[in-house]
Write a protein that holds these residues in place. Structure first.
Motif, PDB file in Angstrom:
ATOM      1  N   GLN A  35      66.998  22.985  22.964  1.00  0.00           N
ATOM      2  CA  GLN A  35      66.721  23.810  24.128  1.00  0.00           C
ATOM      3  C   GLN A  35      67.992  23.979  24.938  1.00  0.00           C
ATOM      4  OE1 GLN A  35      63.099  23.061  26.333  1.00  0.00           O
ATOM      5  NE2 GLN A  35      64.072  23.587  28.283  1.00  0.00           N
ATOM      6  N   VAL A  81      64.341  27.268  11.615  1.00  0.00           N
ATOM      7  CA  VAL A  81      63.789  27.234  12.964  1.00  0.00           C
ATOM      8  C   VAL A  81      63.593  28.659  13.477  1.00  0.00           C
ATOM      9  CG1 VAL A  81      64.778  24.990  13.549  1.00  0.00           C
ATOM     10  CG2 VAL A  81      66.093  27.066  14.007  1.00  0.00           C
ATOM     11  N   THR A 103      53.665  27.859  14.005  1.00  0.00           N
ATOM     12  CA  THR A 103      54.186  28.814  14.990  1.00  0.00           C
ATOM     13  C   THR A 103      54.463  30.155  14.322  1.00  0.00           C
ATOM     14  OG1 THR A 103      55.198  27.032  16.263  1.00  0.00           O
ATOM     15  CG2 THR A 103      56.047  29.244  16.628  1.00  0.00           C
ATOM     16  N   VAL A 145      59.941  21.298  19.296  1.00  0.00           N
ATOM     17  CA  VAL A 145      61.156  21.867  19.868  1.00  0.00           C
ATOM     18  C   VAL A 145      62.345  21.059  19.351  1.00  0.00           C
ATOM     19  CG1 VAL A 145      62.444  22.304  21.980  1.00  0.00           C
ATOM     20  CG2 VAL A 145      59.972  22.697  21.930  1.00  0.00           C
ATOM     21  N   ILE A 195      64.935  28.404  23.160  1.00  0.00           N
ATOM     22  CA  ILE A 195      64.263  27.292  22.500  1.00  0.00           C
ATOM     23  C   ILE A 195      64.249  27.537  20.997  1.00  0.00           C
ATOM     24  CG2 ILE A 195      62.060  26.069  22.236  1.00  0.00           C
ATOM     25  CD1 ILE A 195      61.484  26.567  25.132  1.00  0.00           C
ATOM     26  N   TYR A 196      64.543  26.475  20.240  1.00  0.00           N
ATOM     27  CA  TYR A 196      64.550  26.547  18.780  1.00  0.00           C
ATOM     28  C   TYR A 196      63.436  25.639  18.269  1.00  0.00           C
ATOM     29  CZ  TYR A 196      69.026  28.753  19.636  1.00  0.00           C
ATOM     30  OH  TYR A 196      70.021  29.605  20.084  1.00  0.00           O
ATOM     31  N   VAL A 197      62.524  26.224  17.477  1.00  0.00           N
ATOM     32  CA  VAL A 197      61.275  25.551  17.111  1.00  0.00           C
ATOM     33  C   VAL A 197      61.150  25.420  15.601  1.00  0.00           C
ATOM     34  CG1 VAL A 197      58.755  25.689  17.260  1.00  0.00           C
ATOM     35  CG2 VAL A 197      60.158  26.532  19.156  1.00  0.00           C
ATOM     36  N   GLU A 198      60.785  24.219  15.141  1.00  0.00           N
ATOM     37  CA  GLU A 198      60.404  24.040  13.732  1.00  0.00           C
ATOM     38  C   GLU A 198      58.986  24.569  13.604  1.00  0.00           C
ATOM     39  OE1 GLU A 198      58.945  23.440  10.358  1.00  0.00           O
ATOM     40  OE2 GLU A 198      58.063  22.011  11.786  1.00  0.00           O
ATOM     41  N   TYR A 205      54.913  31.203  28.460  1.00  0.00           N
ATOM     42  CA  TYR A 205      55.670  29.960  28.645  1.00  0.00           C
ATOM     43  C   TYR A 205      55.585  29.536  30.104  1.00  0.00           C
ATOM     44  CZ  TYR A 205      59.773  26.845  28.732  1.00  0.00           C
ATOM     45  OH  TYR A 205      60.628  25.779  28.891  1.00  0.00           O
ATOM     46  N   LYS A 243      55.572  21.843  23.657  1.00  0.00           N
ATOM     47  CA  LYS A 243      55.699  22.126  22.236  1.00  0.00           C
ATOM     48  C   LYS A 243      55.014  23.447  21.927  1.00  0.00           C
ATOM     49  CE  LYS A 243      53.411  20.041  18.955  1.00  0.00           C
ATOM     50  NZ  LYS A 243      52.681  21.177  18.332  1.00  0.00           N
ATOM     51  N   PHE A 244      55.282  23.952  20.723  1.00  0.00           N
ATOM     52  CA  PHE A 244      54.639  25.175  20.265  1.00  0.00           C
ATOM     53  C   PHE A 244      53.477  24.797  19.335  1.00  0.00           C
ATOM     54  CE2 PHE A 244      58.232  26.967  22.187  1.00  0.00           C
ATOM     55  CZ  PHE A 244      58.144  28.349  22.205  1.00  0.00           C
ATOM     56  N   GLY A 259      55.678  22.946  15.115  1.00  0.00           N
ATOM     57  CA  GLY A 259      55.770  23.448  16.483  1.00  0.00           C
ATOM     58  C   GLY A 259      56.690  22.619  17.358  1.00  0.00           C
TER      59      GLY A 259
END
Length: 298
Positions: free
Chosen positions: A214, A174, A143, A211, A202-205, A150, A138-139, A209
């Protein structure tokens, strides 16, 4: 009655201000921490080409937090990942090593900081474990639009995860990140050298944080250029829908606790305090006018 109402408003105002202070100073440090009771299954699908044969695959990644080994600032994780040939249409999440449908299977134990989400070394990791670094599963909370290290488990080191853009998935904002490695030297199998290339999107909220999606493309070659594996996978449609829904709910909860409640506390508290004070002032008895003063001519 005005005195009573004023005192009640002052009490309410004081409570709201204190609530605002607590949710501003104390709550973020509590709610913006990775839980230690996570048990998450993530599913991806796509295609693989192995030794010249192309077929559909299912990928199942199970990530569990070890609540007993985790601490106040560190989460200890166990991840099992399995890639299975799904050409038969009824492939299970994973199969044993004797089953021809098994493409690959990995198990990893790692530790991450509960706030930054970055991998770290920790005394509670099993003896002989390789400490992971950078972003793993996770981020971080909140973020940022910046690049992150990574973790690439195949290389055993971090690579650059580059911020690409802010976009939207089903109404959810995202951040899109991407990493790429090209023709890196690895062991295809024990004692068999080769090369490895991989692209990950990767697409992050950003609030949590998490994911949300992906996409991964990976190729492996022998030294003579023979392709051993070509893998292209992404979150399944059901997984993507679930991830988006959960991210929306979790982001809304965090926003409520860390932004909405403090705002209500400070603004509502200030209004209540002012109104209460005014009612107490207005409710005070006026000083009596003396008869002599009243009889004096204007």
């Amino acid at each position: 009655m005005r005195k009573i109402a004023g005192r009640v408003l002052i009490a309410i105002g004081g409570f709201l201000v204190v609530a605002g202070l607590l949710t501003t100073t104390w709550a973020p440090g509590v709610v913006k921490k990775t839980p230690v009771d996570v048990d998450q299954t993530t599913r991806l699908d796509g295609t693989a080409t192995k030794l010249g044969e192309t077929f559909p695959v299912n990928v199942t990644s199970i990530t569990k937090a070890d609540s007993e080994a985790s601490t106040d600032d560190t989460t200890i994780w166990v991840n099992t990942s399995c890639v299975v040939n799904a050409a038969s249409g009824d492939a299970p999440d994973c199969v044993d090593g004797k089953d021809d449908r098994l493409v690959s299977a990995t198990v990893g134990t790692f530790a991450t900081d509960r706030v930054t989400a970055l991998g770290r070394d920790h005394e509670n990791l099993p003896e002989g474990s390789t400490p992971y670094e950078g972003i793993v599963n996770k981020f971080p909370f909140d973020t940022e639009k910046t690049d992150y290290p990574y973790w690439d488990g195949t290389l055993g080191r971090t690579v650059d995860m580059v911020f690409v853009e802010e976009t939207e998935m089903d109404g959810l904002a995202v951040y899109h990140f991407a990493s790429s490695v090209q023709d890196e030297a690895i062991e295809i199998a024990e004692g068999t050298p080769g090369t490895y290339s991989q692209a990950v999107d990767i697409y992050v909220e950003p609030i949590t944080g998490a994911v949300v999606n992906q996409e991964q493309s990976q190729q492996r070659y022998l030294e003579d250029g023979t392709q051993v594996l070509d893998l292209d996978v992404a979150f399944t449609d059901d997984q993507l829908a679930t991830s988006v829904s959960e991210a929306k709910d979790n982001a809304a909860s965090l926003t409520l606790i860390t932004e909405t409640v403090p705002r209500i506390g400070f603004i509502g508290g200030a209004v209540a305090l002012v109104l209460g004070a005014l009612l107490l002032l207005v409710g005070r008895p006026r000083p009596a006018t003396s008869p002599r003063a009243a009889a004096m001519p204007a």
